[in-house]
Scaffold this active site. Sequence first.
Site, PDB file in Angstrom:
ATOM      1  N   LYS A  52     -44.928   4.993 -42.000  1.00 46.66           N
ATOM      2  CA  LYS A  52     -45.070   6.413 -42.349  1.00 46.66           C
ATOM      3  C   LYS A  52     -45.530   7.216 -41.140  1.00 46.66           C
ATOM      4  O   LYS A  52     -45.018   8.298 -40.871  1.00 46.66           O
ATOM      5  CB  LYS A  52     -46.053   6.567 -43.521  1.00 46.66           C
ATOM      6  CG  LYS A  52     -45.432   6.090 -44.831  1.00 46.66           C
ATOM      7  CD  LYS A  52     -46.419   5.909 -45.965  1.00 46.66           C
ATOM      8  CE  LYS A  52     -45.691   5.266 -47.156  1.00 46.66           C
ATOM      9  NZ  LYS A  52     -46.571   4.880 -48.256  1.00 46.66           N
ATOM     10  N   GLN A  96     -52.516   5.244 -49.862  1.00 50.14           N
ATOM     11  CA  GLN A  96     -51.669   4.057 -49.973  1.00 50.14           C
ATOM     12  C   GLN A  96     -52.127   3.195 -51.154  1.00 50.14           C
ATOM     13  O   GLN A  96     -53.292   2.823 -51.238  1.00 50.14           O
ATOM     14  CB  GLN A  96     -51.726   3.255 -48.661  1.00 50.14           C
ATOM     15  CG  GLN A  96     -50.782   2.088 -48.613  1.00 50.14           C
ATOM     16  CD  GLN A  96     -49.301   2.505 -48.678  1.00 50.14           C
ATOM     17  OE1 GLN A  96     -48.874   3.444 -48.038  1.00 50.14           O
ATOM     18  NE2 GLN A  96     -48.539   1.785 -49.494  1.00 50.14           N
ATOM     19  N   ASP A 119     -46.597  12.359 -52.539  1.00 49.38           N
ATOM     20  CA  ASP A 119     -46.067  11.157 -53.202  1.00 49.38           C
ATOM     21  C   ASP A 119     -45.443  11.495 -54.563  1.00 49.38           C
ATOM     22  O   ASP A 119     -44.720  10.691 -55.133  1.00 49.38           O
ATOM     23  CB  ASP A 119     -47.206  10.145 -53.434  1.00 49.38           C
ATOM     24  CG  ASP A 119     -47.109   8.943 -52.508  1.00 49.38           C
ATOM     25  OD1 ASP A 119     -46.022   8.702 -51.947  1.00 49.38           O
ATOM     26  OD2 ASP A 119     -48.128   8.233 -52.360  1.00 49.38           O
TER      27      ASP A 119
END
Length: 283
Positions: A52, A96, A119
């Site tokens: 990422k 995460q 997200d």
Amino acid sequence: MAVIIDGKKISQQIKDELKERVEALQAEGKSGALAVVQVGSDPASGVYVRNKKNACAYIGIESLAYELKEETTQQELLSLIEKLNQDDHVKGILVQLPLPAHIDENAVIRAIAPQKDVDGFHPQSVGLMTIGQDGFLPCTPAGIIQLLKRTGIEIAGKHCVIIGRSNIVGKPMALLMLREHATVTITHSRTKNLQEICRQADILIAALGKPRFVGAEYIKEGAVVIDVGIHRNEENKLCGDVDFENVEPLTSAITPVPGGVGPMTIAMLMQNCVESIAKEGAV
Ligand code: NAP
């Protein structure tokens, strides 16, 4: 011969388009950072976090890394999220997953400001997606829609069968296929006659998390097969939920693992970040 859907190439195209858009936004004075928060040192999560950060660097947006130790308390994590929520330079916040067992993932997801929820997991983002309004879309299902569209695969009117009903893949996938006018069937571990249902699919999306589970007996001739699964086999090689060798000859198009769905997830995360910067954080 089946078309092998090239997620690597398509994700690269998307990142190149985003890179240009970031330059244009910068010229308008719009910029911002993605904050990536990792708790503990799970090796797989470490790889995802690194990918990422690299993608951010490629398209030209700043990434801020927060690597917290395994023993971090929920309160400490929530305090960091609150600080990032208040920071105007931070346009996207990504925590995460999975988090260590002593931290309530849902509480953490809910704590992220919806306008920075790149997200697409916050209940507000999920609600907006469900009623078809603008908001951040979850990256893996949104990436699959891009794979299909950019490969020229028609979705409207097709019967799409999804194996899996998780909050991050199966359920949002069903909603996005419905938005594209597919007729959608969602299956799961309690589904009866799974093979029979899958054999009715024009587009079959496997997201059940079982290595090479979907064999030729699940496939209607000419179907499009999308494999979301990621596993390491006995030889430490990556494989998916689909038994690619036996399934591919029956399909009209199929995603490989690796190089199919995986790279698209990060490309769509970058897209959400760029959208957030373009909107200056206001969804
Ligand atoms: P998950 O949360 O474990 O959900 C799996 C789903 O599959 C559940 O709904 C489960 O049903 C269903 N299922 C399990 N066994 C089944 C069976 N034998 N028959 C029918 N349905 C079955 O998994 P996930 O997070 O959605 O991820 C699925 C896979 O995609 C994993 O391999 C994961 O690593 C991969 N993944 C890849 C990406 C990417 O970027 N490529 C992103 C996310 C996930 P129940 O609900 O009844 O338990």
